[in-house]
Design a protein around this motif. Structure first.
Motif, PDB file in Angstrom:
ATOM      1  N   LEU A   1      -1.623 -18.431   6.918  1.00 43.84           N
ATOM      2  CA  LEU A   1      -1.686 -18.085   8.188  1.00 43.84           C
ATOM      3  C   LEU A   1      -1.622 -19.119   8.980  1.00 43.84           C
ATOM      4  CD1 LEU A   1      -5.002 -15.966   8.742  1.00 43.84           C
ATOM      5  CD2 LEU A   1      -2.554 -15.089   9.279  1.00 43.84           C
TER       6      LEU A   1
ATOM      7  N   SER B   1       3.925 -17.553  10.070  1.00 43.25           N
ATOM      8  CA  SER B   1       3.070 -17.580   8.840  1.00 43.25           C
ATOM      9  C   SER B   1       3.833 -17.402   7.750  1.00 43.25           C
ATOM     10  CB  SER B   1       2.170 -16.100   8.664  1.00 43.25           C
ATOM     11  OG  SER B   1       1.079 -16.570   9.403  1.00 43.25           O
TER      12      SER B   1
ATOM     13  N   VAL C   1      -6.074 -16.936   1.053  1.00 44.32           N
ATOM     14  CA  VAL C   1      -5.652 -17.057   2.306  1.00 44.32           C
ATOM     15  C   VAL C   1      -6.059 -18.402   2.946  1.00 44.32           C
ATOM     16  CG1 VAL C   1      -5.231 -16.249   4.697  1.00 44.32           C
ATOM     17  CG2 VAL C   1      -5.739 -14.655   2.602  1.00 44.32           C
TER      18      VAL C   1
ATOM     19  N   ILE D   1       3.993 -12.262   7.491  1.00 45.44           N
ATOM     20  CA  ILE D   1       3.366 -12.361   6.170  1.00 45.44           C
ATOM     21  C   ILE D   1       4.063 -11.050   5.594  1.00 45.44           C
ATOM     22  CG2 ILE D   1       1.720 -11.954   4.483  1.00 45.44           C
ATOM     23  CD1 ILE D   1      -0.082 -13.281   6.686  1.00 45.44           C
TER      24      ILE D   1
ATOM     25  N   GLU E   1      -8.169 -12.985  12.110  1.00 49.94           N
ATOM     26  CA  GLU E   1      -6.838 -12.715  11.698  1.00 49.94           C
ATOM     27  C   GLU E   1      -7.048 -12.847   9.878  1.00 49.94           C
ATOM     28  OE1 GLU E   1      -3.699 -13.528  15.371  1.00 49.94           O
ATOM     29  OE2 GLU E   1      -3.842 -15.039  13.666  1.00 49.94           O
TER      30      GLU E   1
ATOM     31  N   HIS F   1       0.839 -11.256  10.761  1.00 45.29           N
ATOM     32  CA  HIS F   1       0.530 -10.675   9.727  1.00 45.29           C
ATOM     33  C   HIS F   1       1.998  -9.909   9.553  1.00 45.29           C
ATOM     34  CE1 HIS F   1      -3.316 -11.539  11.139  1.00 45.29           C
ATOM     35  NE2 HIS F   1      -3.798 -11.215   9.833  1.00 45.29           N
TER      36      HIS F   1
ATOM     37  N   ALA G   1      -5.977 -10.247   7.518  1.00 40.46           N
ATOM     38  CA  ALA G   1      -5.097 -10.370   6.464  1.00 40.46           C
ATOM     39  C   ALA G   1      -5.774  -9.868   5.296  1.00 40.46           C
ATOM     40  CB  ALA G   1      -4.699 -11.893   6.295  1.00 40.46           C
TER      41      ALA G   1
END
Ligand code: NAD
Ligand code: MG
Length: 393
Positions: free
Chosen positions: A178, A253, A241, A156, A226, A153, A230
């Protein structure tokens, strides 16, 4: 510049210790205000002395004046119990709270920090999974800042433009990708999973982590959690995702844009990088991490997730679609199943099966309040324990 005053919730854990290592490199920038742990008194005292903490919190110990005196002789005030966690998270002197308690146990103190408008460095993904709506609302309403520490994350976040909060579409984002290492048993045959020991499950090929998240990585429940994390953090729908297996954990990611560009964040698999990023954001500071040498690594591999091998991922997409307390149930069932596996009560390959059974037996409610969430968490723990008991007779 005045120093940032920091509370670390879960200071004796893997993330807590890595955070202190980064802070130790920057005594001019950061000052520890409070450290909190469950029961590791000796390490908590050692850390409190080394970082001159004003407060230390022991959640799992019975109040004890002798112990308090020991801390006091080193200038540290020792507090006990759950409410002390909230106190050190929301204290008016505190600027930043590192939320690094494992499991739903981290929820209330993270919420307390959000309600006081703190800058939150979020490692405790479970608090977003069990009550994403409450936490995101509290952040927004109280002008708190939420910075993701979870490496994916964080990657990202680094790969998105600053204005992404206005919507992924507006930011030109097509997909969030991810990445997942696949854990230590990526290519094991299903029948080989029955005899996995807790020690084998906790030996991650790339990352050194606490025991619960290590087991989660082996079942891929970590990636499942996760995915939910996200969706909340980046206001994404589950169809935005994708999950991609990348066994080397070098690309943490990626974000794919409409024009065909893919932005990624790379680095050695070491949590001190995302911790340093979150600590100093929007600046960059030294983290003490080894620099990435791609020539030495040579090859980066990718493969699709096999949903039959890793049903946790399939369940996570279903859970996000179901909404409400589905993810609270998902998380609680997992926490109980993992504890039972670590204590030797159930085999490794039953963890995800148990979670699915619990989900199928539970009614989903909308998330109205913290009370709803905590009740569902409590009930699910009981149901999961009963299912485990029945499966053994
Ligand atoms: P850990 O087990 O190593 O440490 C957990 C910490 O929480 C310890 O300090 C422990 O004392 C404290 N704690 C446990 N139960 C508590 C309770 N009931 N009340 C108060 N404190 C309690 O865990 P970790 O690996 O450091 O993970 C912490 C969090 O960060 C988890 O949510 C995990 O998913 C997330 N995370 C960890 C990593 C990693 O590399 N370790 C990476 C990404 C995200
Ligand atoms: Mg992660």
């Amino acid at each position: 510049m005045p120093k940032q005053l920091i509370t670390i919730l879960g200071s004796t854990g893997s993330i807590g210790c890595s955070t202190l290592q980064v802070i130790a490199l920057h005594p001019d920038k950061y000052q520890v205000f409070a450290l909190a742990a469950y029961s590791n008194t000796e390490l908590l005292l050692e850390q409190s002395m080394a970082f001159k903490a004003r407060y230390a919190v022991l959640v799992g110990a019975i109040p004890n004046s002798e112990l308090q005196q020991r801390f006091k002789s080193h200038g540290v005030e020792l507090l006990f119990g759950l409410s002390a966690l909230d106190d050190v998270a929301q204290h008016e002197s505190v600027d930043t709270v590192m939320a690094a308690i494992v499991g739903v146990a981290g929820l209330q103190s993270t919420l307390a920090a959000a309600r006081c408008g703190k800058r939150i460095l979020l490692a405790n993904k479970e608090s977003l999974v069990v009550s994403g709506k409450l936490l995101m609302d509290a952040v927004k309403e109280n002008h708190a800042t939420l910075l993701p520490v979870d490496s994916e994350h964080n990657a990202i976040f680094q790969s998105l433009p600053v204005y992404h909060q206005q919507g992924l579409d507006q930011a030109g984002v097509k997909k969030i990708i991810l990445t997942a290492s696949g854990g230590p048993f990526l290519h094991k045959k299903p029948h080989e999973l029955a005899d996995i020991t807790p020690e084998q499950a906790c030996k991650h090929p790339n990352w050194s982590m606490g025991r619960k998240i290590s087991v989660d990585s082996a079942t891929m429940m970590n990636k499942a959690l996760e995915l939910i994390e996200a969706c909340w953090l980046f206001n994404a729908s589950p169809s935005q995702v994708d999950i991609l297996i990348h066994p080397q954990s070098i690309i943490h990611s990626m974000v794919t844009y409409k024009d065909g560009s893919v932005m990624a964040q790379l680095g050695c698999p070491d949590m001190r990088t995302p911790i340093a990023y979150a600590l100093a954001y929007p600046e960059r500071i030294d983290s003490g991490v080894e620099m990435l040498d791609l020539a030495k690594i040579g090859t980066l591999q990718f493969e699709q997730v096999n949903l039959e091998r890793f049903p946790a991922i399939r369940l996570a997409y279903e859970v996000v679609k179901a909404g409400g307390t589905a993810s609270t149930i998902f998380n609680a069932a997992n926490e109980v199943a993992v504890e039972n596996f670590l204590d030797g009560h159930i085999p490794f390959n039953q963890i995800t099966q148990i979670i699915e059974t619990v989900l199928n037996q539970s009614a989903i409610e909308s998330v109205e309040s913290l009370e709803t969430v905590l009740n569902v968490d409590r009930q699910t723990r009981m149901i999961t324990q009963q299912i485990i008991k029945k499966s053994k007779v």
